[in-house]
Every structure is written in C-alpha cells, then in structure tokens.
Design a protein around this motif. Structure first.
Motif, PDB file in Angstrom:
ATOM      1  N   SER A   1       6.435   1.885  -3.366  1.00 55.73           N
ATOM      2  CA  SER A   1       5.967   1.344  -2.078  1.00 55.73           C
ATOM      3  C   SER A   1       6.994   0.439  -1.412  1.00 55.73           C
ATOM      4  O   SER A   1       7.160   0.469  -0.187  1.00 55.73           O
ATOM      5  CB  SER A   1       4.662   0.560  -2.284  1.00 55.73           C
ATOM      6  OG  SER A   1       3.652   1.395  -2.793  1.00 55.73           O
ATOM      7  N   ASN A   2       7.678  -0.375  -2.222  1.00 55.16           N
ATOM      8  CA  ASN A   2       8.604  -1.376  -1.670  1.00 55.16           C
ATOM      9  C   ASN A   2      10.036  -1.062  -2.103  1.00 55.16           C
ATOM     10  O   ASN A   2      10.388  -1.265  -3.267  1.00 55.16           O
ATOM     11  CB  ASN A   2       8.207  -2.775  -2.161  1.00 55.16           C
ATOM     12  CG  ASN A   2       6.758  -3.089  -1.877  1.00 55.16           C
ATOM     13  OD1 ASN A   2       6.331  -3.111  -0.726  1.00 55.16           O
ATOM     14  ND2 ASN A   2       5.983  -3.307  -2.934  1.00 55.16           N
TER      15      ASN A   2
ATOM     16  N   TYR B   1      14.115  -1.697  -1.419  1.00 53.44           N
ATOM     17  CA  TYR B   1      15.107  -2.587  -0.819  1.00 53.44           C
ATOM     18  C   TYR B   1      16.478  -1.903  -0.880  1.00 53.44           C
ATOM     19  O   TYR B   1      16.992  -1.622  -1.962  1.00 53.44           O
ATOM     20  CB  TYR B   1      15.149  -3.913  -1.571  1.00 53.44           C
ATOM     21  CG  TYR B   1      13.888  -4.735  -1.451  1.00 53.44           C
ATOM     22  CD1 TYR B   1      13.807  -5.808  -0.556  1.00 53.44           C
ATOM     23  CD2 TYR B   1      12.770  -4.432  -2.218  1.00 53.44           C
ATOM     24  CE1 TYR B   1      12.641  -6.560  -0.448  1.00 53.44           C
ATOM     25  CE2 TYR B   1      11.604  -5.175  -2.116  1.00 53.44           C
ATOM     26  CZ  TYR B   1      11.545  -6.233  -1.230  1.00 53.44           C
ATOM     27  OH  TYR B   1      10.394  -6.984  -1.125  1.00 53.44           O
TER      28      TYR B   1
ATOM     29  N   THR C   1       7.729   0.508   5.071  1.00 50.94           N
ATOM     30  CA  THR C   1       7.809  -0.607   4.119  1.00 50.94           C
ATOM     31  C   THR C   1       9.223  -0.822   3.580  1.00 50.94           C
ATOM     32  O   THR C   1       9.475  -1.788   2.858  1.00 50.94           O
ATOM     33  CB  THR C   1       6.862  -0.372   2.934  1.00 50.94           C
ATOM     34  OG1 THR C   1       7.129   0.927   2.373  1.00 50.94           O
ATOM     35  CG2 THR C   1       5.412  -0.440   3.370  1.00 50.94           C
TER      36      THR C   1
ATOM     37  N   THR D   1       8.239  -1.514  -6.935  1.00 50.75           N
ATOM     38  CA  THR D   1       9.418  -2.035  -6.240  1.00 50.75           C
ATOM     39  C   THR D   1      10.701  -1.429  -6.792  1.00 50.75           C
ATOM     40  O   THR D   1      10.863  -1.290  -8.009  1.00 50.75           O
ATOM     41  CB  THR D   1       9.480  -3.567  -6.376  1.00 50.75           C
ATOM     42  OG1 THR D   1       8.343  -4.143  -5.730  1.00 50.75           O
ATOM     43  CG2 THR D   1      10.738  -4.122  -5.743  1.00 50.75           C
TER      44      THR D   1
END
Length: 366
Positions: free
Chosen positions: A213-214, A216, A283, A266
């Motif tokens: 979902s997350n 970076y 997201t 993550t």
C-alpha cells in the motif's frame, strides 16, 4: 483472497563475487527438498511446474530466480505450507539443519547413463574450466567497476548536508513505523530484487511491491545516503518487532536497495538507474534526496567529471555482462552433452514421486 506470486533472487553475480543468501530464505521452512544433479536434469523445469500447480490450487508461491540463467529458477517456496524445493548443486550451498527430518535430498543424477558420459570426460572438464574462467573475469570486472563507482560517490558525499539527510531519514522512520510495536522477535530475510544476469541488469521491484500500500521511491545519486537511510529504516522496524525483507544491491551487496515491511504494507527502495521507477498509485511517495540534501548545482559543477565516470562505469559493466552471457552459452553446450545421456523416464518418475511427497505432507497437515 487471490494467491500471490513474488519473484526475487537469493544469489548475485556481484563486485564481491558470487553472493549467496539462499539459507536466509529457507531456514524457517518445515520441509525442504534439495535437488541434486547437474546439467539438463530438469531441476528448474520441475520447480516451475510445482510452483504453477500450487498457485493454481490457490497458494502463494515465491520463485527464487537464477542470476546465471534468465530462464531458470534456483528454488520455489510455498510459504503457507512451509515447504521449499531448491537447487542444491554448486554454487548453491545449502546448510541442512535436520537432514531427514526437514531436508530431503532428491538425486536427479540417477537418470544419467555414465557409459555415455565417460568418453566425453575431457570435453566436460574443458567446458567447466571455461565457465569458471568466465565468472572469474566477470567478477574481476565488476570489482573494477565498483572502484569507479566509488569515484562517483565521492563527489556527492563531499556535497551532502548530513544534518538534512539525518532529518529526512528520521522523518521517514517516524512516518513508517511511528509508535507501532509488535511483541515478538523480528524475522529478517536477506535477498536481492535484481542484479547482473547474462541478459544485463534485471529487477523485480514492481513485482515485489505490487501488493504494497505504501511505497516510497528514493531519488538521489550515488553516495547520497540512500543505502544508509534504508539500513536505518530496517533497523528501526526490527527493533519494534516487525519482520523485514532486506534487499541488497546486486552490484555491491554491502549496500541496500530496498526494505519491505509487509506487516506495515510498506516498501522503501532506491528508485534510480538501473532500477528507476515512478509513482503509479495515489499512495506512492517520492523522497528526493538530491533536492533536499545535496548542494544545489552539484550535477552542473561536476558535469564533465561525472560524464567520464559514467562512461567508464557502464563500459566495464557491459564487458562483465559479456562474460556472464558467455558462461551461459557454455553451460548450454554442457547441457547438450548431458541431454543425450539422460533417461527422461527416470526423471519423470522422480518428478512424480516428489509431487506425491509434497501432496502427502500437505494432506497430513490438513
């Protein structure tokens, strides 16, 4: 919920030679089948068939890919069942924990007709020697490339604001981990999401993070602190009891390229060439280290020097990749020798027996 497939590497052709994290990814399994037998015995084909079958039954499957052959796998894992099947031939060294109770050896080499191979002994030895020399040359070149890469890093290390780097790292940790805590011992798996192969640089970043979902995306330059940031994130998650997948750089295993914390859904990864990606989910977030912590104008100030370093680095990597490709071609020659000496009825029987053993284990669990 639909079954998931994830793809990664446990081994790498790196600047430090052949690096093997296979044990790290199988040491939690309750049952492990270790395949023995050399070229043309169908180890990879067997594992891929088993993976497909269990995926179709609705089970998650992990494919551990081979960095030496783009079409082959070094192993498969059925994590829900705690079962794995791996290639146990050199250089895939597997350290058994409880032979017979956990590990079982499956010898596909019994399908060889040695009478056909003995006359070809000298040819086999010659090809094996040539393959070894190719890998030796590739690793030597990748080591030279690392020295050039160090020149690249020095430019940015000299122009980074370490206070800002620490600041953005801590902010990221706070956002990802925050006050979350799990009262358990964290599990750690060391892996590679890609690396050098006979067909060049390959990665599974998007595959590995597809269900996260997350995400970076770290943007930066060599030496801008991406790996250090990832190490601190991984350590923070471990300290708070979260399982961590640590993906090392296939070129320099001492550096990290990605950390996945699935319990927090993550992933944080180095999103620069040769594994550069851009956000595609709402997201997704970008961490631009260059803009945040590197002295403005660094790229422009060192433009000529950077172009020279980049050119030399890419040239050496290309040459190293050539030797990996040559090793693969030689291995194909070796397989052609062995194909004529294999009784594939025996191979089919071994495959069938292994399938039944996994089925029996599954039904005994149920």
């Amino acid at each position: 919920m639909c079954a998931k497939i994830i793809n990664y590497y446990a081994c790498a052709n790196s600047s430090k030679g052949f690096v093997n994290y296979l044990d790290d990814n199988i040491n939690y399994l309750d049952r492990l089948f270790i395949l023995k037998g050399g070229p043309a015995t169908g180890k990879s084909t067997l594992m891929k068939r088993l993976g497909k079958e269990w995926y179709n039954r609705g089970f998650d499957v992990e494919y551990i890919h081979s960095p030496c052959d783009n079409s082959s796998v070094d192993g498969i894992i059925l994590p829900t069942l705690g079962i794995g099947v791996v290639d146990g031939t050199f250089p895939h060294v597997v350290e058994p924990r409880a032979p017979g109770a956990i590990e079982e050896y499956i010898n596909l080499g019994t399908a060889w007709d040695s009478k056909k191979l003995i006359p070809l002994k000298d040819d086999i030895l010659k090809i094996n020697k040539q393959i070894a020399l190719c890998y030796e040359s590739a690793y030597k070149l990748f080591s030279q490339a690392l020295t050039v890469h160090d020149e690249w890093e020095k430019i940015y290390i000299a122009n980074i604001d370490f206070n800002k780097m620490n600041e953005i790292t801590q902010e990221t940790i706070n956002t990802i981990v925050g006050s979350n805590y799990q009262d358990k011992q964290a599990g750690v798996k060391n892996r590679f999401f890609g690396g050098a192969t006979p067909k060049g640089s390959v990665d599974f970043v998007m595959d590995l993070t597809a269900h996260i979902s997350n995400r970076y995306f770290i943007k930066g330059r060599p030496g801008s602190g991406k790996s250090t940031m990832l190490k601190r994130i991984a350590q923070s998650a471990k300290d708070r009891g979260f399982d961590v997948e640590i993906y090392h750089c296939g070129f320099d295993p001492d550096s990290l390229d990605m950390v996945i914390i699935r319990e927090l859904s993550t992933a944080v990864f180095d999103s620069t060439s040769p594994h550069e990606y851009f956000p595609s989910k709402y997201t997704d977030r970008v961490i631009d280290i260059y803009s945040y912590a590197i002295k403005p104008g660094t790229d422009e100030e060192f433009k000529t020097q950077l172009e020279d370093i980049t050119s030399r680095y890419k040239g050496i990597i290309r040459e190293g990749t050539h030797y990996l490709s040559k090793a693969k071609d030689l291995n194909d020659d070796l397989e052609n020798i062995y194909i004529d000496a294999i009784d594939y009825d025996i191979i089919d029987k071994i495959n069938h027996d292994l399938k039944l053993k996994i089925d029996d284990y599954f039904f005994n669990m149920a």
